[in-house]
Design an enzyme around this catalytic site. Structure first.
Site, short mmCIF file in Angstrom:
data_model
loop_
_atom_site.label_atom_id
_atom_site.label_comp_id
_atom_site.label_asym_id
_atom_site.label_seq_id
_atom_site.Cartn_x
_atom_site.Cartn_y
_atom_site.Cartn_z
N ASP A 53 6.12 1.89 0.30
CA ASP A 53 6.38 1.42 1.93
C ASP A 53 7.78 1.37 1.98
O ASP A 53 8.50 1.56 1.32
CB ASP A 53 5.79 -0.02 1.62
CG ASP A 53 5.25 -0.48 2.95
OD1 ASP A 53 5.61 0.25 4.10
OD2 ASP A 53 5.29 -1.73 3.05
N ARG A 98 -1.73 -10.26 13.95
CA ARG A 98 -0.54 -9.81 13.12
C ARG A 98 0.53 -10.45 13.69
O ARG A 98 0.93 -10.68 14.92
CB ARG A 98 -0.54 -8.23 13.63
CG ARG A 98 0.85 -7.75 13.23
CD ARG A 98 0.95 -6.26 13.14
NE ARG A 98 0.15 -5.54 12.10
CZ ARG A 98 0.39 -4.39 11.85
NH1 ARG A 98 1.38 -3.46 12.35
NH2 ARG A 98 -0.32 -3.84 10.69
N ARG A 154 -8.75 2.60 6.99
CA ARG A 154 -8.57 1.33 7.57
C ARG A 154 -9.97 1.12 8.44
O ARG A 154 -10.43 -0.18 8.53
CB ARG A 154 -7.22 1.44 8.49
CG ARG A 154 -6.16 1.46 7.59
CD ARG A 154 -5.76 0.34 6.97
NE ARG A 154 -5.84 -0.75 7.75
CZ ARG A 154 -4.68 -1.23 8.52
NH1 ARG A 154 -3.77 -0.84 8.33
NH2 ARG A 154 -4.80 -2.50 9.08
N CYS A 200 0.96 3.10 3.37
CA CYS A 200 0.17 2.58 4.33
C CYS A 200 0.62 3.13 5.78
O CYS A 200 -0.29 3.20 6.49
CB CYS A 200 0.38 0.98 4.56
SG CYS A 200 2.10 0.59 4.84
N HIS A 244 -0.94 -8.30 3.51
CA HIS A 244 -1.49 -7.19 4.65
C HIS A 244 -2.94 -6.83 3.85
O HIS A 244 -3.23 -5.77 3.41
CB HIS A 244 -0.55 -5.97 4.59
CG HIS A 244 -1.09 -5.10 5.62
ND1 HIS A 244 -2.02 -5.27 6.60
CD2 HIS A 244 -0.43 -3.95 6.08
CE1 HIS A 244 -2.06 -4.29 7.41
NE2 HIS A 244 -1.10 -3.37 7.23
N GLN A 277 -5.23 -3.86 4.79
CA GLN A 277 -4.59 -2.45 4.31
C GLN A 277 -5.22 -2.30 2.86
O GLN A 277 -5.31 -1.00 2.46
CB GLN A 277 -2.98 -2.69 4.57
CG GLN A 277 -2.24 -1.48 3.82
CD GLN A 277 -2.44 -0.12 4.71
OE1 GLN A 277 -2.31 -0.11 6.02
NE2 GLN A 277 -3.11 1.00 4.20
#
Ligand code: CP
Ligand code: NVA
Length: 326
Positions: free
Chosen positions: A244, A121, A312, A284, A148, A151
């Site tokens: 988001d 990340r 996830r 998310c 991402h 996700q």
């Protein structure tokens, strides 16, 4: 539930196609590969729920490099590796020599001698590309400034479970249109033939080259991608509503400015009246209640955000298996 029955004869070829590959963006994978991953994820979930052992990665170790904070990504990858019979090592970039200027290429070469895979990340997407270029083991993108993908595997799995299909659904995304989640969502929707309508303020639209490439994929799947500044049009008749945070990690200094500009794109009950009666809401997480989404929506009956968070784990276990299994 299975999304890839019709591909069963191709199972072996698909399994082979993943071996040793990196997972940097959704765009790097074919529609068939994405559906195959979702099918594997459903299988992983079933095995875990029924207590059926699934030690596909016994003796394997995943290194997890974090240059940004995380709750879900860290825990789900770590627990996922343990459930698959392997190990995971948390590596904060602050503690690595990488944080003191050791090159990405040297880091990649050294880590390849110890590990079986790396999840990273970080900020710039180029960092994961460089790591992948120099590593001999699979590199998994656990979020960059622009993508991402892990996700979005979980998001597609959640939509599939709740709606029983992906093709021909309408997904609406409201808010900051120029972030990692949106870009991967655009690529993911295109791959599975789901219509996506994004509405954001002017200047906050998604990266146009990602949109243009995804439009070609969407056309081949019979779906559409629309980008506008009109939240009303975007949410009309949506099956899935997504948002988001308005300021992603690294954009904290813009928080105040963004709060004003993005307000008309807040997911609230007024706008959601225009979605289908049985719409589902995804985020998310982490969420900022009363900013990008009201409590009424995220804590209400349409919200599936905790199923999404759980997924996830299942989706990433499928990913780890296909990339790292001998
Ligand atoms: N959704 C997500 O990636 O969460 P974390 O930042 O907690 O990992
Ligand atoms: N867009 C958000 C996602 C967090 C999981 C961020 O980058 O901060």
């Amino acid at each position: 539930m299975s999304v890839v029955n019709k591909y069963e004869d191709k199972q072996h070829t698909l399994e082979e196609s993943f071996k040793g590959k990196d997972f940097l963006t959704i765009a790097d994978f074919s529609s068939e590969e994405i559906l195959y991953l979702l099918d594997e994820a459903l299988d992983m979930k079933q095995k875990q729920k029924q207590g059926i052992p699934h030690p596909y990665l016994q003796g394997k170790t995943l290194g997890m490099i974090f240059e940004k904070a995380s709750t879900r990504t860290r825990i789900s990858f770590e627990v996922g590796m343990l459930q698959l019979g392997g190990n995971a090592i948390f590596l904060s970039s602050k503690d690595l020599q990488l944080g003191r200027g050791e090159s990405i290429s040297d880091t990649a070469k050294v880590m390849s001698r110890y590990l079986d895979g790396i999840m990273i990340r970080t900020f710039a997407h180029e960092t994961v590309e460089e790591l992948a270029e120099h590593a001999d083991i699979p590199i998994i993108n656990g979020l960059t400034d622009s993508h991402h993908p892990a996700q979005i595997l979980a998001d597609l799995l959640t939509i599939l479970e709740h709606k029983g299909k992906l093709k021909a659904l309408k997904l609406c995304y409201l808010g900051d249109g120029n972030n990692n989640v949106v870009h991967s969502l655009i690529e993911g929707s295109a791959k599975v033939g789901m219509d996506i309508a994004i509405a954001s303020p002017a200047g906050y639209e998604p990266n146009s080259s990602i949109v243009e490439s995804a439009k070609l994929v969407a056309a081949s799947q019979g779906s559409t991608i629309s980008v506008s500044n009109d939240p009303i049009e975007a949410i009309k008749d949506a099956d899935v509503v997504v948002t988001d945070v308005w300021a992603s990690m690294g954009q904290e200094s813009e928080q105040e400015k963004r709060m004003k500009i993005l307000q008309p794109f807040q997911v609230n009950s007024n706008l959601c009246k225009l979605a289908k009666d049985d719409f589902i809401f995804l985020h998310c997480l982490p969420a900022h209640r009363e900013e990008e989404v009201t409590s009424e929506i995220i804590d209400g009956k349409h919200s599936v955000v905790f199923d999404e968070a759980e997924n996830r784990l299942h989706a990433q276990k499928a990913l780890l298996k296909v990339l790292m299994k001998d």
